[in-house]
Design a protein around this motif. Structure first.
Motif, PDB file in Angstrom:
ATOM      1  N   LEU A  73       0.823  -1.223   0.000  1.00 19.89           N
ATOM      2  CA  LEU A  73       0.000   0.000   0.000  1.00 19.89           C
ATOM      3  C   LEU A  73       0.855   1.270   0.000  1.00 19.89           C
ATOM      4  O   LEU A  73       0.641   2.179   0.793  1.00 19.89           O
ATOM      5  N   GLY A  74       1.846   1.287  -0.887  1.00 20.72           N
ATOM      6  CA  GLY A  74       2.643   2.492  -1.030  1.00 20.72           C
ATOM      7  C   GLY A  74       3.701   2.702   0.029  1.00 20.72           C
ATOM      8  O   GLY A  74       4.051   3.849   0.318  1.00 20.72           O
ATOM      9  N   GLY A  75       4.196   1.626   0.611  1.00 20.27           N
ATOM     10  CA  GLY A  75       5.318   1.764   1.534  1.00 20.27           C
ATOM     11  C   GLY A  75       5.021   1.479   2.986  1.00 20.27           C
ATOM     12  O   GLY A  75       5.853   1.747   3.858  1.00 20.27           O
ATOM     13  N   ARG A  76       3.866   0.897   3.279  1.00 22.57           N
ATOM     14  CA  ARG A  76       3.550   0.532   4.661  1.00 22.57           C
ATOM     15  C   ARG A  76       4.123  -0.857   4.971  1.00 22.57           C
ATOM     16  O   ARG A  76       4.037  -1.768   4.151  1.00 22.57           O
ATOM     17  N   ASN A  77       4.711  -1.007   6.131  1.00 23.06           N
ATOM     18  CA  ASN A  77       5.247  -2.293   6.561  1.00 23.06           C
ATOM     19  C   ASN A  77       4.135  -3.220   7.025  1.00 23.06           C
ATOM     20  O   ASN A  77       3.056  -2.765   7.428  1.00 23.06           O
ATOM     21  N   ILE A  78       4.415  -4.522   6.983  1.00 17.30           N
ATOM     22  CA  ILE A  78       3.543  -5.507   7.618  1.00 17.30           C
ATOM     23  C   ILE A  78       4.048  -5.731   9.038  1.00 17.30           C
ATOM     24  O   ILE A  78       5.231  -5.951   9.260  1.00 17.30           O
ATOM     25  N   GLU A  79       3.139  -5.666   9.978  1.00 20.51           N
ATOM     26  CA  GLU A  79       3.453  -5.949  11.383  1.00 20.51           C
ATOM     27  C   GLU A  79       2.668  -7.176  11.819  1.00 20.51           C
ATOM     28  O   GLU A  79       1.439  -7.211  11.701  1.00 20.51           O
ATOM     29  N   LEU A  80       3.368  -8.192  12.303  1.00 22.35           N
ATOM     30  CA  LEU A  80       2.702  -9.396  12.781  1.00 22.35           C
ATOM     31  C   LEU A  80       2.329  -9.243  14.250  1.00 22.35           C
ATOM     32  O   LEU A  80       3.139  -8.796  15.058  1.00 22.35           O
ATOM     33  N   VAL A  81       1.105  -9.617  14.578  1.00 24.04           N
ATOM     34  CA  VAL A  81       0.632  -9.601  15.961  1.00 24.04           C
ATOM     35  C   VAL A  81       0.371 -11.058  16.350  1.00 24.04           C
ATOM     36  O   VAL A  81      -0.477 -11.723  15.753  1.00 24.04           O
ATOM     37  N   ILE A  82       1.110 -11.551  17.326  1.00 26.99           N
ATOM     38  CA  ILE A  82       1.130 -12.986  17.635  1.00 26.99           C
ATOM     39  C   ILE A  82       0.135 -13.324  18.747  1.00 26.99           C
ATOM     40  O   ILE A  82       0.039 -12.617  19.753  1.00 26.99           O
ATOM     41  N   GLU A  83      -0.557 -14.433  18.563  1.00 29.32           N
ATOM     42  CA  GLU A  83      -1.506 -14.923  19.571  1.00 29.32           C
ATOM     43  C   GLU A  83      -1.366 -16.440  19.660  1.00 29.32           C
ATOM     44  O   GLU A  83      -1.334 -17.134  18.641  1.00 29.32           O
ATOM     45  N   ASP A  84      -1.277 -16.965  20.870  1.00 31.30           N
ATOM     46  CA  ASP A  84      -1.160 -18.405  21.117  1.00 31.30           C
ATOM     47  C   ASP A  84      -2.536 -18.973  21.422  1.00 31.30           C
ATOM     48  O   ASP A  84      -3.166 -18.596  22.410  1.00 31.30           O
ATOM     49  N   ASP A  85      -3.028 -19.907  20.557  1.00 31.96           N
ATOM     50  CA  ASP A  85      -4.338 -20.509  20.835  1.00 31.96           C
ATOM     51  C   ASP A  85      -4.223 -21.831  21.586  1.00 31.96           C
ATOM     52  O   ASP A  85      -5.246 -22.430  21.947  1.00 31.96           O
ATOM     53  N   SER A  86      -2.993 -22.327  21.813  1.00 31.45           N
ATOM     54  CA  SER A  86      -2.741 -23.573  22.551  1.00 31.45           C
ATOM     55  C   SER A  86      -3.480 -24.773  21.979  1.00 31.45           C
ATOM     56  O   SER A  86      -3.605 -25.806  22.639  1.00 31.45           O
ATOM     57  N   GLY A  87      -3.997 -24.652  20.768  1.00 31.71           N
ATOM     58  CA  GLY A  87      -4.697 -25.774  20.155  1.00 31.71           C
ATOM     59  C   GLY A  87      -6.057 -26.056  20.765  1.00 31.71           C
ATOM     60  O   GLY A  87      -6.596 -27.149  20.600  1.00 31.71           O
ATOM     61  N   THR A  88      -6.672 -25.084  21.464  1.00 32.22           N
ATOM     62  CA  THR A  88      -7.975 -25.293  22.097  1.00 32.22           C
ATOM     63  C   THR A  88      -8.988 -24.284  21.561  1.00 32.22           C
ATOM     64  O   THR A  88      -8.665 -23.113  21.365  1.00 32.22           O
ATOM     65  N   PRO A  89     -10.228 -24.710  21.304  1.00 37.15           N
ATOM     66  CA  PRO A  89     -11.242 -23.795  20.772  1.00 37.15           C
ATOM     67  C   PRO A  89     -11.477 -22.576  21.652  1.00 37.15           C
ATOM     68  O   PRO A  89     -11.667 -21.461  21.142  1.00 37.15           O
ATOM     69  N   GLU A  90     -11.456 -22.766  22.975  1.00 39.31           N
ATOM     70  CA  GLU A  90     -11.732 -21.639  23.868  1.00 39.31           C
ATOM     71  C   GLU A  90     -10.683 -20.541  23.713  1.00 39.31           C
ATOM     72  O   GLU A  90     -11.024 -19.345  23.602  1.00 39.31           O
ATOM     73  N   LYS A  91      -9.427 -20.931  23.687  1.00 37.42           N
ATOM     74  CA  LYS A  91      -8.366 -19.932  23.523  1.00 37.42           C
ATOM     75  C   LYS A  91      -8.362 -19.355  22.116  1.00 37.42           C
ATOM     76  O   LYS A  91      -7.990 -18.200  21.905  1.00 37.42           O
ATOM     77  N   GLY A  92      -8.766 -20.160  21.151  1.00 40.11           N
ATOM     78  CA  GLY A  92      -8.853 -19.658  19.785  1.00 40.11           C
ATOM     79  C   GLY A  92      -9.895 -18.559  19.653  1.00 40.11           C
ATOM     80  O   GLY A  92      -9.645 -17.520  19.037  1.00 40.11           O
ATOM     81  N   ILE A  93     -11.059 -18.778  20.233  1.00 40.58           N
ATOM     82  CA  ILE A  93     -12.130 -17.774  20.178  1.00 40.58           C
ATOM     83  C   ILE A  93     -11.708 -16.496  20.895  1.00 40.58           C
ATOM     84  O   ILE A  93     -11.870 -15.385  20.375  1.00 40.58           O
ATOM     85  N   ALA A  94     -11.126 -16.641  22.081  1.00 39.73           N
ATOM     86  CA  ALA A  94     -10.667 -15.471  22.831  1.00 39.73           C
ATOM     87  C   ALA A  94      -9.551 -14.741  22.087  1.00 39.73           C
ATOM     88  O   ALA A  94      -9.518 -13.508  22.043  1.00 39.73           O
ATOM     89  N   GLY A  95      -8.636 -15.506  21.495  1.00 38.90           N
ATOM     90  CA  GLY A  95      -7.525 -14.895  20.772  1.00 38.90           C
ATOM     91  C   GLY A  95      -7.982 -14.156  19.536  1.00 38.90           C
ATOM     92  O   GLY A  95      -7.499 -13.056  19.239  1.00 38.90           O
TER      93      GLY A  95
END
Length: 407
Positions: A73-95
């Motif tokens: 988009l004309g020089g904007r960097n990509i920033e990764l935002v990390i979230e751990d879901d621990s492989g569980t649906p509950e943490k996935g939904i919250a994350g």
């Protein structure tokens, strides 16, 4: 004195006006705010943490590649935002909710476990921010035809169909399946049974289901040894449990006289021989990548840089994490926006260069909605400490490099 005052005011006002103009510009212009991409993946137990680790490594190198070549988009960097879901649906939904409502991401990648991806899919549809399956394979994920769901990974019907064709070619007749009690394990058992019926295969099939958290599979393996199968298909999502299974199968003399087919490419990792030694020889495994495959220019860059950074060649989960960032960078530029709705439209319209070819996301029938699939192969180790790049490809016929080796 008045001339000096007017001159001073003139030079003082100019910077102030520039500041005011910058603040008046639309978001992302002038200030060059980064485009935020969420990576939600299992980084702690009980999830498949090694898969999460490789996906994250690939995604980080994808962001590095994009940012070093001009950004989006004309020089904007990509920033990764990390979230751990621990492989569980509950943490996935919250994350997912946290990434969208608090972190302001435009899209999320990194999903590994089908149960998590299925649980998060309905929430994604309500909140409107797209989410990518990177390794979750249940057909239910894309079969629901959700606008916010995308996948660049094999789906279970294709995987089961492929190993049934391999079984037919080799001539195996008695097939045992040892599967974990998850959407992944149960789904593949069902797909194998359905595939047998569709293909008219007259096979004897015995399936045993075990709890994902089990620490001893000896009882199940002893039962299967007594049944005397021609092939044992192992369906684990967590490699640490799979290593235990192979060791125990070897110790009771079930394997390698009865060949084991691993349902995904965990034997292709560098720690395979460290964990198993000669007990791992002759294992068969499904793979989506072979080091002799032709890659795109981006894929070749990634393979070289990954080797230099980590001292080993990348495996498929890392390639896929990298590739999804490549796809999204192209889609952002096609959309000329980081708004989720416009990004979804671009993803459906575009043709994107990933690590091994062009990727599209069509509104296909059944589970082929927003779906792109990698190649599927059956590989076999035929000597201890063999590298994946030297492992023979047994199937499909157009990629075959060797016949099946019986121990």
């Amino acid at each position: 004195m008045k001339l000096q005052s007017r001159s001073y005011l003139r030079y003082a006002v100019i910077p102030l006006l520039l500041v005011m103009v910058l603040f008046a510009l639309p978001d992302g212009v002038g200030a060059k705010e980064p485009v935020k991409i969420g990576v939600m993946t299992p980084l702690s137990p009980p999830g498949a943490t090694l898969l999460g680790k490789f996906i994250l490594q690939g995604a980080r190198m994808g962001a590095e590649y994009v940012n070093s070549t001009g950004g989006v988009l004309g020089g904007r960097n990509i920033e990764l935002v990390i979230e751990d879901d621990s492989g569980t649906p509950e943490k996935g939904i919250a994350g997912y909710r946290r990434l969208v409502t608090q972190k302001g991401v435009s899209v999320i990648i990194g999903q590994v476990h089908s149960s998590v991806m299925i649980a998060v899919g309905d929430l994604a549809e309500r909140l409107g921010v797209p989410i990518f399956s990177t390794q979750a394979s249940s057909k239910t994920i894309t079969e629901k035809h959700l606008m916010t769901t995308f996948r660049t990974h094999a789906i279970d019907p294709d995987r089961a169909r492929m190993w049934l064709r391999f079984i037919k070619e080799i001539g195996f007749k008695r097939i045992a399946i040892l599967a974990e009690n998850t959407d992944y394990g149960l789904g593949l058992v069902d797909e194998t049974k359905a595939g047998m019926a569709k293909m008219g295969l007259k096979l004897e099939l015995k399936s045993l289901i075990f709890d994902k958290k089990v620490v001893d599979l000896t009882p199940q393996l002893l039962e299967l040894r007594g049944w005397k199968p021609d092939l044992l298909i192992d369906i684990h999502s967590v490699p640490t449990t799979a290593y235990l299974m192979v060791k125990q199968a070897f110790d009771i003399r079930l394997f390698p006289s009865t060949p084991i087919l691993a349902s995904f490419d965990w034997p292709g990792r560098s720690e395979f021989w460290k964990n198993l030694g000669d007990k791992g020889n002759y294992i068969l495994f499904i793979s989506y990548y072979h080091p002799k495959m032709k890659l795109t220019e981006r894929g070749e860059w990634f393979k070289k840089e990954y080797l230099g950074k980590y001292g080993e060649f990348p495996i498929y989960p890392a390639f896929n994490g990298f590739g999804q960032i490549m796809i999204l960078a192209d889609a952002l530029n096609l959309a000329q926006s980081d708004k989720p709705a416009e990004l979804i439209t671009a993803l459906e319209k575009g043709r994107f260069t990933s690590w091994n070819g062009l990727v599209t996301f069509e509104r296909g029938e059944g589970p082929y909605w927003h779906q792109w699939s990698p190649p599927l192969m059956v590989l076999q180790y035929t000597r201890v400490n063999q590298s994946p790049k030297d492992a023979p490809i047994l199937y499909p016929p157009d990629m075959k490099t060797s016949d099946y080796t019986k121990p």
